[in-house]
Design a protein around this motif. Structure first.
Motif, PDB file in Angstrom:
ATOM      1  N   PHE A 181      17.075 -11.206  41.039  1.00 55.48           N
ATOM      2  CA  PHE A 181      18.517 -11.322  40.811  1.00 55.48           C
ATOM      3  C   PHE A 181      19.209  -9.978  41.033  1.00 55.48           C
ATOM      4  O   PHE A 181      20.234  -9.894  41.714  1.00 55.48           O
ATOM      5  N   LEU A 182      18.646  -8.917  40.480  1.00 60.57           N
ATOM      6  CA  LEU A 182      19.252  -7.592  40.625  1.00 60.57           C
ATOM      7  C   LEU A 182      19.241  -7.120  42.084  1.00 60.57           C
ATOM      8  O   LEU A 182      20.171  -6.444  42.522  1.00 60.57           O
ATOM      9  N   ALA A 183      18.211  -7.493  42.840  1.00 57.27           N
ATOM     10  CA  ALA A 183      18.182  -7.146  44.265  1.00 57.27           C
ATOM     11  C   ALA A 183      19.308  -7.862  45.008  1.00 57.27           C
ATOM     12  O   ALA A 183      19.975  -7.269  45.874  1.00 57.27           O
ATOM     13  N   TRP A 184      19.537  -9.130  44.676  1.00 54.55           N
ATOM     14  CA  TRP A 184      20.648  -9.866  45.292  1.00 54.55           C
ATOM     15  C   TRP A 184      21.980  -9.210  44.913  1.00 54.55           C
ATOM     16  O   TRP A 184      22.890  -9.115  45.735  1.00 54.55           O
ATOM     17  N   ILE A 185      22.103  -8.777  43.669  1.00 58.14           N
ATOM     18  CA  ILE A 185      23.346  -8.135  43.226  1.00 58.14           C
ATOM     19  C   ILE A 185      23.563  -6.819  43.976  1.00 58.14           C
ATOM     20  O   ILE A 185      24.687  -6.503  44.391  1.00 58.14           O
ATOM     21  N   ARG A 186      22.505  -6.046  44.171  1.00 60.27           N
ATOM     22  CA  ARG A 186      22.644  -4.797  44.944  1.00 60.27           C
ATOM     23  C   ARG A 186      23.119  -5.094  46.360  1.00 60.27           C
ATOM     24  O   ARG A 186      23.969  -4.390  46.906  1.00 60.27           O
ATOM     25  N   THR A 187      22.582  -6.153  46.950  1.00 62.95           N
ATOM     26  CA  THR A 187      22.997  -6.531  48.295  1.00 62.95           C
ATOM     27  C   THR A 187      24.464  -6.952  48.302  1.00 62.95           C
ATOM     28  O   THR A 187      25.217  -6.589  49.217  1.00 62.95           O
ATOM     29  N   SER A 188      24.881  -7.698  47.283  1.00 58.89           N
ATOM     30  CA  SER A 188      26.288  -8.117  47.231  1.00 58.89           C
ATOM     31  C   SER A 188      27.200  -6.909  47.066  1.00 58.89           C
ATOM     32  O   SER A 188      28.283  -6.852  47.672  1.00 58.89           O
ATOM     33  N   LEU A 189      26.787  -5.929  46.280  1.00 59.82           N
ATOM     34  CA  LEU A 189      27.590  -4.708  46.134  1.00 59.82           C
ATOM     35  C   LEU A 189      27.683  -3.941  47.452  1.00 59.82           C
ATOM     36  O   LEU A 189      28.733  -3.379  47.783  1.00 59.82           O
ATOM     37  N   ALA A 190      26.591  -3.927  48.232  1.00 60.22           N
ATOM     38  CA  ALA A 190      26.617  -3.260  49.534  1.00 60.22           C
ATOM     39  C   ALA A 190      27.581  -3.976  50.481  1.00 60.22           C
ATOM     40  O   ALA A 190      28.308  -3.325  51.249  1.00 60.22           O
ATOM     41  N   LEU A 191      27.592  -5.308  50.436  1.00 60.43           N
ATOM     42  CA  LEU A 191      28.528  -6.058  51.271  1.00 60.43           C
ATOM     43  C   LEU A 191      29.970  -5.788  50.862  1.00 60.43           C
ATOM     44  O   LEU A 191      30.847  -5.623  51.718  1.00 60.43           O
ATOM     45  N   LEU A 192      30.218  -5.745  49.565  1.00 62.72           N
ATOM     46  CA  LEU A 192      31.565  -5.432  49.085  1.00 62.72           C
ATOM     47  C   LEU A 192      31.981  -4.031  49.528  1.00 62.72           C
ATOM     48  O   LEU A 192      33.107  -3.822  49.989  1.00 62.72           O
ATOM     49  N   ALA A 193      31.079  -3.070  49.408  1.00 60.51           N
ATOM     50  CA  ALA A 193      31.383  -1.703  49.839  1.00 60.51           C
ATOM     51  C   ALA A 193      31.625  -1.648  51.346  1.00 60.51           C
ATOM     52  O   ALA A 193      32.516  -0.930  51.813  1.00 60.51           O
ATOM     53  N   GLY A 194      30.847  -2.420  52.100  1.00 61.29           N
ATOM     54  CA  GLY A 194      31.052  -2.468  53.550  1.00 61.29           C
ATOM     55  C   GLY A 194      32.410  -3.035  53.914  1.00 61.29           C
ATOM     56  O   GLY A 194      33.090  -2.524  54.812  1.00 61.29           O
ATOM     57  N   GLY A 195      32.825  -4.087  53.233  1.00 62.63           N
ATOM     58  CA  GLY A 195      34.145  -4.661  53.495  1.00 62.63           C
ATOM     59  C   GLY A 195      35.255  -3.691  53.188  1.00 62.63           C
ATOM     60  O   GLY A 195      36.227  -3.558  53.949  1.00 62.63           O
ATOM     61  N   ILE A 196      35.126  -2.986  52.082  1.00 63.66           N
ATOM     62  CA  ILE A 196      36.136  -1.987  51.717  1.00 63.66           C
ATOM     63  C   ILE A 196      36.139  -0.845  52.729  1.00 63.66           C
ATOM     64  O   ILE A 196      37.201  -0.378  53.152  1.00 63.66           O
ATOM     65  N   ALA A 197      34.954  -0.405  53.147  1.00 61.65           N
ATOM     66  CA  ALA A 197      34.853   0.706  54.102  1.00 61.65           C
ATOM     67  C   ALA A 197      35.470   0.332  55.451  1.00 61.65           C
ATOM     68  O   ALA A 197      36.179   1.147  56.060  1.00 61.65           O
ATOM     69  N   ILE A 198      35.203  -0.878  55.914  1.00 63.46           N
ATOM     70  CA  ILE A 198      35.780  -1.291  57.200  1.00 63.46           C
ATOM     71  C   ILE A 198      37.303  -1.300  57.124  1.00 63.46           C
ATOM     72  O   ILE A 198      37.987  -0.827  58.028  1.00 63.46           O
ATOM     73  N   GLU A 199      37.839  -1.831  56.055  1.00 59.29           N
ATOM     74  CA  GLU A 199      39.302  -1.885  55.918  1.00 59.29           C
ATOM     75  C   GLU A 199      39.896  -0.487  55.751  1.00 59.29           C
ATOM     76  O   GLU A 199      40.957  -0.188  56.301  1.00 59.29           O
ATOM     77  N   LEU A 228      33.011  -9.740  55.061  1.00 59.10           N
ATOM     78  CA  LEU A 228      32.053  -9.008  54.229  1.00 59.10           C
ATOM     79  C   LEU A 228      32.364  -9.156  52.739  1.00 59.10           C
ATOM     80  O   LEU A 228      31.458  -9.324  51.917  1.00 59.10           O
ATOM     81  N   LEU A 229      33.639  -9.117  52.392  1.00 58.97           N
ATOM     82  CA  LEU A 229      34.020  -9.290  50.979  1.00 58.97           C
ATOM     83  C   LEU A 229      33.676 -10.698  50.487  1.00 58.97           C
ATOM     84  O   LEU A 229      33.157 -10.867  49.377  1.00 58.97           O
ATOM     85  N   LEU A 230      33.944 -11.699  51.303  1.00 62.26           N
ATOM     86  CA  LEU A 230      33.598 -13.075  50.923  1.00 62.26           C
ATOM     87  C   LEU A 230      32.083 -13.256  50.804  1.00 62.26           C
ATOM     88  O   LEU A 230      31.597 -13.936  49.893  1.00 62.26           O
ATOM     89  N   MET A 231      31.328 -12.636  51.724  1.00 59.59           N
ATOM     90  CA  MET A 231      29.865 -12.711  51.639  1.00 59.59           C
ATOM     91  C   MET A 231      29.382 -12.067  50.348  1.00 59.59           C
ATOM     92  O   MET A 231      28.476 -12.590  49.684  1.00 59.59           O
ATOM     93  N   GLY A 232      29.956 -10.923  49.980  1.00 59.50           N
ATOM     94  CA  GLY A 232      29.575 -10.251  48.738  1.00 59.50           C
ATOM     95  C   GLY A 232      29.879 -11.102  47.517  1.00 59.50           C
ATOM     96  O   GLY A 232      29.058 -11.213  46.601  1.00 59.50           O
TER      97      GLY A 232
END
Length: 134
Positions: free
Chosen positions: A42-60, A79-83
């Motif tokens: 579960f925590l690994a999935w959460i880390r991945t979701s945080l990376a996707l959220l950070a990627g979406g913010i970084a792209i914007e 990316l934000l929706l995927m996160g």
């Protein structure tokens, strides 16, 4: 059997909270190693979701000079929706796996995996097309 035996046993068995009883009804307590492995997943999935959220913010935030606005916003939103989807899906997955272990049932299929893979492939395809087109 005397009346004191069940009470003594009940006193030594820690009670689960109301939320745990509601979320994890029935079954029996699985081996703690399996519960902890489920939690690590579960925590690994959460880390991945945080990376996707950070990627979406970084792209914007940082790619306004690299991408056209619709492409940039589309990738960021994807990316934000995927996160968000992965974060919610990982919580549901943890709960379904925990229930399965408690009831000695087969583990559920991870339905979030094909969705995440498809969305990731779509994001990569958009980037690839944009880079080749540019």
């Amino acid at each position: 059997m005397t009346n004191s035996e069940p009470r003594a046993h009940a006193a030594t068995t820690p009670s689960r909270g109301k939320i745990a009883v509601r979320l994890l009804p029935g079954g029996e307590e699985p081996d703690p190693r399996f519960t902890l492995a489920n939690e690590r997943t579960f925590l690994a999935w959460i880390r991945t979701s945080l990376a996707l959220l950070a990627g979406g913010i970084a792209i914007e935030a940082f790619t306004s000079d690299l991408f056209l606005e619709p492409v940039r916003k589309g990738l960021a939103v994807l990316l934000l929706l995927m996160g968000m989807l992965l974060s919610a899906g990982s919580a549901l997955r943890w709960l379904r796996v925990e229930r399965s272990m408690r009831n000695k049932a087969p583990l559920p299929l991870p339905l979030i995996v094909p969705l995440l893979a498809g969305a990731g492939a779509l994001a990569a395809a958009v980037l690839l097309i944009f880079i080749l087109w540019r």
